[in-house]
Scaffold this motif. Structure first.
Motif, mmCIF file in Angstrom:
data_model
loop_
_atom_site.group_PDB
_atom_site.id
_atom_site.type_symbol
_atom_site.label_atom_id
_atom_site.label_comp_id
_atom_site.label_asym_id
_atom_site.label_seq_id
_atom_site.Cartn_x
_atom_site.Cartn_y
_atom_site.Cartn_z
ATOM 1 N N GLY A 136 0.849 -1.184 0.000
ATOM 2 C CA GLY A 136 0.000 0.000 0.000
ATOM 3 C C GLY A 136 0.885 1.235 0.000
ATOM 4 O O GLY A 136 2.077 1.153 -0.285
ATOM 5 N N PRO A 137 0.326 2.391 0.322
ATOM 6 C CA PRO A 137 1.144 3.613 0.344
ATOM 7 C C PRO A 137 2.370 3.417 1.241
ATOM 8 O O PRO A 137 2.272 2.895 2.336
ATOM 9 N N TRP A 138 3.541 3.836 0.751
ATOM 10 C CA TRP A 138 4.813 3.542 1.396
ATOM 11 C C TRP A 138 5.465 4.775 2.012
ATOM 12 O O TRP A 138 6.679 4.840 2.138
ATOM 13 N N GLY A 139 4.664 5.708 2.426
ATOM 14 C CA GLY A 139 5.225 6.890 3.059
ATOM 15 C C GLY A 139 4.167 7.913 3.382
ATOM 16 O O GLY A 139 2.971 7.689 3.186
ATOM 17 N N ARG A 140 4.639 9.034 3.887
ATOM 18 C CA ARG A 140 3.764 10.152 4.249
ATOM 19 C C ARG A 140 4.363 11.424 3.685
ATOM 20 O O ARG A 140 5.581 11.562 3.575
ATOM 21 N N MET A 141 3.495 12.377 3.374
ATOM 22 C CA MET A 141 3.935 13.669 2.894
ATOM 23 C C MET A 141 3.230 14.741 3.713
ATOM 24 O O MET A 141 2.030 14.648 3.951
#
Length: 189
Positions: A35-40
């Motif tokens: 799934g999404p592999w980080g944060r911004m």
């Protein structure tokens, strides 16, 4: 994504540091399996911070770093990019969001590589100096503990099975009441 991050494959390969096509392939594979592999962290169109993390097995470079390898049951926080006036606060906020995300996915732990900076280096300087090896004191303050240390590098771990004493209070102090943050969106593929 910031230009310096768009083609960076430091963590995704054992050799090389830049390969935009390779980065895109890695991002697609990782998003399909994890799934999404980080944060911004954003303020309008401006990127204030970016944090990359995912299953430890997705980052071959972690297998050969001093104090490694990370445990296969853990998510690994690999790097951060921050800009603006509160670099240390931005990194801490992104790490807290990552902890909540990883715990929500049912993973057992989160790990990160860190180093201890000299006392005269301020938290802001520590955040601005290196975004691949995190500030050991910051991670300890959040409840991480050292698993292994080799030279100046430590592999830090936080088990997510239970409540970490003081983590909820620390999180509230940094991010308020833990509601979703406008602009704190997952990284694009």
């Amino acid at each position: 994504m910031p230009d310096c991050c768009a083609g960076c494959v430091f963590w995704q390969t054992l050799r090389g540091a830049s390969d935009e096509t390779g980065r895109d392939r890695w991002a697609h594979r990782t998003e399909q399996s994890f799934g999404p592999w980080g944060r911004m962290l954003r303020d309008g169109d401006a990127v204030l911070g970016l944090l990359q993390y995912g299953p430890a097995r997705a980052f071959p470079r972690a297998q050969v770093l001093p104090a490694g390898p990370p445990d296969r049951d853990a998510a690994l926080i690999t790097c951060a990019y921050v800009s603006g006036g509160d670099a240390a606060g931005a990194i801490e906020r992104l790490v807290l969001e990552a902890l909540a995300d990883v715990k929500g996915r049912g993973m057992a732990a989160v790990e990160a590589f860190a180093m201890r900076y000299p006392d005269e280096v301020t938290p802001e300087e520590r955040a601005a100096l290196n975004h691949t090896l995190f500030d050991l004191a910051m991670l300890e303050g959040m409840g991480f503990r050292a698993v292994r240390t080799r030279g100046q590098v430590s592999l830090m771990r936080m088990d997510l099975g239970g409540v970490v004493p003081g983590l909820a209070e620390r999180a509230r102090a940094v991010v308020g009441d833990l509601r979703p943050v406008p602009g704190g969106t997952p990284l694009p593929a």
